[in-house]
Scaffold this motif. Structure first.
Motif, mmCIF file in Angstrom:
data_model
loop_
_atom_site.group_PDB
_atom_site.id
_atom_site.type_symbol
_atom_site.label_atom_id
_atom_site.label_comp_id
_atom_site.label_asym_id
_atom_site.label_seq_id
_atom_site.Cartn_x
_atom_site.Cartn_y
_atom_site.Cartn_z
ATOM 1 N N ASP A 178 -22.660 25.495 11.038
ATOM 2 C CA ASP A 178 -23.035 26.577 11.963
ATOM 3 C C ASP A 178 -23.994 26.066 13.044
ATOM 4 N N HIS A 179 -23.728 24.862 13.505
ATOM 5 C CA HIS A 179 -24.566 24.246 14.539
ATOM 6 C C HIS A 179 -23.876 24.377 15.895
ATOM 7 N N HIS A 180 -24.654 24.677 16.938
ATOM 8 C CA HIS A 180 -24.142 24.824 18.301
ATOM 9 C C HIS A 180 -24.889 23.827 19.191
ATOM 10 N N PRO A 181 -24.284 22.695 19.522
ATOM 11 C CA PRO A 181 -25.011 21.649 20.251
ATOM 12 C C PRO A 181 -25.455 22.060 21.648
ATOM 13 N N GLU A 182 -24.814 23.108 22.211
ATOM 14 C CA GLU A 182 -25.202 23.540 23.553
ATOM 15 C C GLU A 182 -26.465 24.394 23.562
ATOM 16 N N ILE A 183 -26.957 24.775 22.386
ATOM 17 C CA ILE A 183 -28.139 25.628 22.286
ATOM 18 C C ILE A 183 -29.380 24.747 22.150
ATOM 19 N N ASP A 184 -30.316 24.911 23.052
ATOM 20 C CA ASP A 184 -31.473 24.008 23.131
ATOM 21 C C ASP A 184 -32.241 23.932 21.818
ATOM 22 N N ASP A 185 -32.607 25.074 21.249
ATOM 23 C CA ASP A 185 -33.408 25.069 20.021
ATOM 24 C C ASP A 185 -32.678 24.349 18.887
ATOM 25 N N GLU A 186 -31.377 24.576 18.773
ATOM 26 C CA GLU A 186 -30.610 23.973 17.680
ATOM 27 C C GLU A 186 -30.480 22.465 17.874
ATOM 28 N N ARG A 187 -30.229 22.044 19.094
ATOM 29 C CA ARG A 187 -30.093 20.619 19.376
ATOM 30 C C ARG A 187 -31.408 19.875 19.110
ATOM 31 N N GLU A 188 -32.516 20.488 19.492
ATOM 32 C CA GLU A 188 -33.819 19.853 19.282
ATOM 33 C C GLU A 188 -34.181 19.789 17.803
ATOM 34 N N ALA A 189 -33.858 20.862 17.057
ATOM 35 C CA ALA A 189 -34.138 20.870 15.620
ATOM 36 C C ALA A 189 -33.309 19.814 14.903
ATOM 37 N N LEU A 190 -32.066 19.641 15.329
ATOM 38 C CA LEU A 190 -31.213 18.607 14.722
ATOM 39 C C LEU A 190 -31.755 17.216 15.002
ATOM 40 N N ALA A 191 -32.214 16.979 16.224
ATOM 41 C CA ALA A 191 -32.777 15.675 16.567
ATOM 42 C C ALA A 191 -34.021 15.382 15.734
ATOM 43 N N GLU A 192 -34.833 16.401 15.522
ATOM 44 C CA GLU A 192 -36.032 16.222 14.696
ATOM 45 C C GLU A 192 -35.665 15.898 13.255
ATOM 46 N N ALA A 193 -34.632 16.574 12.737
ATOM 47 C CA ALA A 193 -34.191 16.293 11.369
ATOM 48 C C ALA A 193 -33.637 14.882 11.256
ATOM 49 N N ALA A 194 -32.886 14.442 12.264
ATOM 50 C CA ALA A 194 -32.310 13.097 12.237
ATOM 51 C C ALA A 194 -33.402 12.026 12.243
ATOM 52 N N GLY A 195 -34.550 12.342 12.838
ATOM 53 C CA GLY A 195 -35.654 11.404 12.829
ATOM 54 C C GLY A 195 -36.397 11.360 11.509
ATOM 55 N N ALA A 196 -36.179 12.365 10.670
ATOM 56 C CA ALA A 196 -36.910 12.449 9.408
ATOM 57 C C ALA A 196 -36.114 11.939 8.217
ATOM 58 N N LEU A 197 -34.767 11.869 8.352
ATOM 59 C CA LEU A 197 -33.911 11.507 7.224
ATOM 60 C C LEU A 197 -32.924 10.424 7.637
ATOM 61 N N PRO A 198 -32.460 9.633 6.676
ATOM 62 C CA PRO A 198 -31.556 8.527 7.036
ATOM 63 C C PRO A 198 -30.153 8.978 7.433
ATOM 64 N N THR A 199 -29.625 10.059 6.810
ATOM 65 C CA THR A 199 -28.252 10.478 7.096
ATOM 66 C C THR A 199 -28.215 11.965 7.386
ATOM 67 N N VAL A 200 -28.084 12.321 8.653
ATOM 68 C CA VAL A 200 -27.968 13.708 9.080
ATOM 69 C C VAL A 200 -26.776 13.810 10.028
ATOM 70 N N GLN A 201 -25.805 14.635 9.687
ATOM 71 C CA GLN A 201 -24.636 14.838 10.526
ATOM 72 C C GLN A 201 -24.293 16.318 10.593
ATOM 73 N N THR A 202 -23.725 16.743 11.696
ATOM 74 C CA THR A 202 -23.179 18.091 11.752
ATOM 75 C C THR A 202 -21.829 18.082 11.048
ATOM 76 N N LEU A 203 -21.381 19.259 10.663
ATOM 77 C CA LEU A 203 -20.079 19.376 10.010
ATOM 78 C C LEU A 203 -18.977 18.832 10.917
ATOM 79 N N ASP A 204 -19.037 19.145 12.208
ATOM 80 C CA ASP A 204 -18.012 18.652 13.133
ATOM 81 C C ASP A 204 -18.022 17.126 13.213
ATOM 82 N N GLU A 205 -19.200 16.530 13.175
ATOM 83 C CA GLU A 205 -19.275 15.067 13.212
ATOM 84 C C GLU A 205 -18.651 14.447 11.968
ATOM 85 N N VAL A 206 -18.885 15.052 10.817
ATOM 86 C CA VAL A 206 -18.285 14.535 9.580
ATOM 87 C C VAL A 206 -16.766 14.641 9.649
#
Length: 630
Positions: A178-206
């Motif tokens: 349920d991630h929307h990359p065009e939404i600023d808040d969601e994109r920024e939160a995902l980037a922050e999570a990717a910096g905190a964990l070794p493997t973070v992917q969206t469902l679409d990326e998987v």
């Protein structure tokens, strides 16, 4: 109405169950995945899952892009949903995830949540749905106990998922749906999570990463094995969560519709808003798909769009918890109040509002309704049936034993045996008159094998003859006919020896239009009850003075108690006014909107203002101090 829908409603007609698909599923090879494959391919071209449409927009004041809802749904076919699920299972298998390993999910029910669940079935992994409203320490204990190799999270709960993953002994792969990359808040939160964990992917990326891989084979258990499929952790409404184990054959009963004990040969169009971390919510979704129906999903986890979604989806099945009717009753009262200045016959005005709500809000094609998870008062049931226009069935069961009663009648099957046993410390005996009373113990086809990694707790909930102790007090009013009294641990003994069923009192009091919610408190050191009352919005808008508000609610409690025939000792002596509703956000409601009595006793997250009879807390504060709102 069904005949009219058959003739005039193409969507309804096209959703009719196909007996050949069901027969093919029953004849499939061993394991749940083979049977589900027959269903998903057999109904391939039909719409399966439906989600609210959205569009991005840019706020002119901030320049940031957000998401807004549109008044429509888009559907995903059975074939497409299954292809996505198998592609996800293929990606996980390529990453080393094996059958029998745990996949934890935290999020609100949605099309993509269902995709994750279907992938778990295809792979033969074990689903561990987490309750998003649970406190982080409770969730961490579950993650520590199950050690999931994948933690799937909706965007809404990404922050909580990151905390869980970081604290885990073995860091799971994090998949964000349920991630929307065009939404600023969601994109920024995902980037922050990717910096905190070794493997973070969206469902679409998987899914994109597995696009060129050959599909992994469907899981097939060996011989007569019945592997674990799901762990459903209890809500914690009566203590620490425990993981009830559901093998694959038990999950198939949910797919086939047997778990609902209301066999259905008619088309099923459902609106799904109950959490998939609760067996009732899971069964509604699976039984819809198992019959070739369409599963719509509510757009917002706080249910703020529930009435919009109902009007758009127009469900034929309505499986709910009592608090949904509380919400509907508040809407009814509000609309009735808005018409009160028109004059005319009050009874005619009521009927006009009921008819309008049935068509405009509920969609006008509900054929069957069932309420469960908590008792509903007779007055609220009467209202519910008036607005629904169909009988409201009352279901009773539990995570551990499945459905036991429908409309007070023991369901056999799945119940194979039952009995009442004395609870002398609470004054309930099987030789009581006019009706035997006691704790209900059952044996059923759906009985769970136990709690995960909790052999001693498992042993404690079964008696020596293998009956499951439900913890619920029942009265036997006829052959195989039982009436719910209360949870054994919700019956309060007062200082003068009276026993009070607290949830029965709460259900009675919330029928008054001035009262939105109520929590009743008592203990054995006092001869009386006290209450925390949340006023209706209409009353809050009309009365601003705290003392006047307290007086209005006291009068509402008194008149409602008299109408319900409560005993004098069952009527709260005093009350605290709490303007902030009990909710998942303040930790006082579970994901299925059940009052978390243990959490209420130990304290919520802190509300705004409160008023007792004395204008301050006084003796009320002393007596309800364990409740966090004091």
């Amino acid at each position: 109405m069904a005949a009219d829908l058959d003739e005039n409603d193409p969507q309804y007609r096209a959703a009719r169950p196909d007996e050949t698909v069901r027969a093919a599923a029953l004849e499939a090879g061993p394991g749940l995945a083979a049977a589900v494959d027959r269903i998903m391919t057999g109904y391939g071209d039909r719409p399966a899952l439906a989600q609210r449409d959205t569009e991005p927009y840019t706020d002119p004041a901030t320049g940031r892009t957000a998401l807004r809802l549109l008044p429509s749904f888009s559907t995903l076919s059975y074939a497409h949903a299954w292809e996505r699920a198998r592609r996800l299972a293929t990606a996980w298998a390529a990453a080393g995830v094996r059958p029998g390993e745990f996949v934890a999910t935290i999020g609100f029910t949605s099309t993509e949540y269902a995709t994750v669940d279907l992938a778990v079935v295809a792979l033969g992994a074990v689903a561990v749905p987490l309750q998003p409203s649970s406190a982080l320490p409770q969730l961490q204990a579950i993650v520590d106990e199950t050690a999931p190799v994948v933690l799937a999270t909706s965007q809404e709960y990404l922050g909580k998922a990151v905390e869980l993953a970081r604290a885990a002994e073995r860091t799971p792969r994090l998949v964000v749906f349920d991630h929307h990359p065009e939404i600023d808040d969601e994109r920024e939160a995902l980037a922050e999570a990717a910096g905190a964990l070794p493997t973070v992917q969206t469902l679409d990326e998987v899914l994109d990463g597995a696009a060129q891989l050959p599909l992994a084979p469907l899981h097939s258990p060996d011989g007569d094995d019945d592997p674990l499929a799901v762990l459903i952790y209890t809500s914690g409404s009566t203590g620490a969560p425990k993981g009830a184990m559901y093998p694959q054959r038990a999950q198939w009963r949910a797919w086939s519709g047997h778990a609902m004990s209301l066999p259905n040969t008619r088309p099923t169009i459902s609106l799904n808003f109950m959490p998939l971390s609760h067996m009732m919510g899971r069964t509604v979704l699976l039984s819809t798909l198992g019959s070739g129906g369409i599963a719509y999903f509510v757009a917002r986890s706080d249910l703020s769009t529930l009435f919009e979604d109902l009007a758009l989806a127009r469900p034929t099945e309505f499986h709910v918890v009592p608090r949904i009717f509380d919400m509907l009753f508040q809407l009814f009262q509000s609309e009735l109040h808005a018409r009160s200045g028109d004059g005319g016959d009050p009874a005619a005005a009521e009927q006009t509002v009921l008819d309008d709500l049935r068509e405009r809000v509920l969609g006008g094609r509900i054929l069957r309704a069932l309420v469960g998870s908590a008792p509903i008062s007779p007055e609220m049931k009467e209202f519910a049936q008036a607005v629904l226009g169909v009988p409201l069935h009352e279901g009773y069961g539990s995570t551990e034993c499945g459905v036991v009663l429908v409309d007070g009648l023991v369901q056999s099957p799945p119940v194979t045996a039952w009995k009442l046993v004395d609870v002398p410390e609470l004054g309930y005996h099987t030789d009581d008159h006019p009706h035997p009373r006691g704790e209900l113990l059952v044996r059923t086809d759906d009985i769970f094998p136990g709690y995960y990694n909790r052999p001693e707790v498992t042993s404690s909930v079964f008696d020596d003859d293998g009956y499951y102790r439900t913890g619920d007090i029942m009265a036997q009013v006829g052959p195989d006919r039982l009436v719910y009294v209360d949870r054994r641990n919700n019956v309060q003994k007062l200082s003068q020896g009276e026993f009070v069923a607290l949830s029965k009192v709460e259900a009675a009091l919330t029928h008054d239009p001035a009262i939105r919610q109520v929590f009743v408190h008592g203990n054995s050191d006092r001869p009386y009850l006290l209450a925390v009352v949340v006023p209706s919005q209409e009353l809050l808008d009309r009365v601003s003075d705290p003392q006047a508000l307290h007086g209005e609610l006291t009068a509402a409690v008194q008149r409602t108690a008299r109408r319900a025939g409560l005993e004098p000792y069952e009527i709260p002596r005093d009350l605290i006014v709490e303007p902030e509703p009990f909710s998942m956000a303040n930790g006082l409601l579970s994901d299925i909107r059940k009052l978390l009595r243990a959490c209420a006793t130990n304290g919520g997250s802190g509300p705004t203002r409160r008023t007792s009879a004395s204008g301050g807390m006084g003796t009320v504060s002393d007596d309800i101090r364990p409740y966090g709102l004091c």
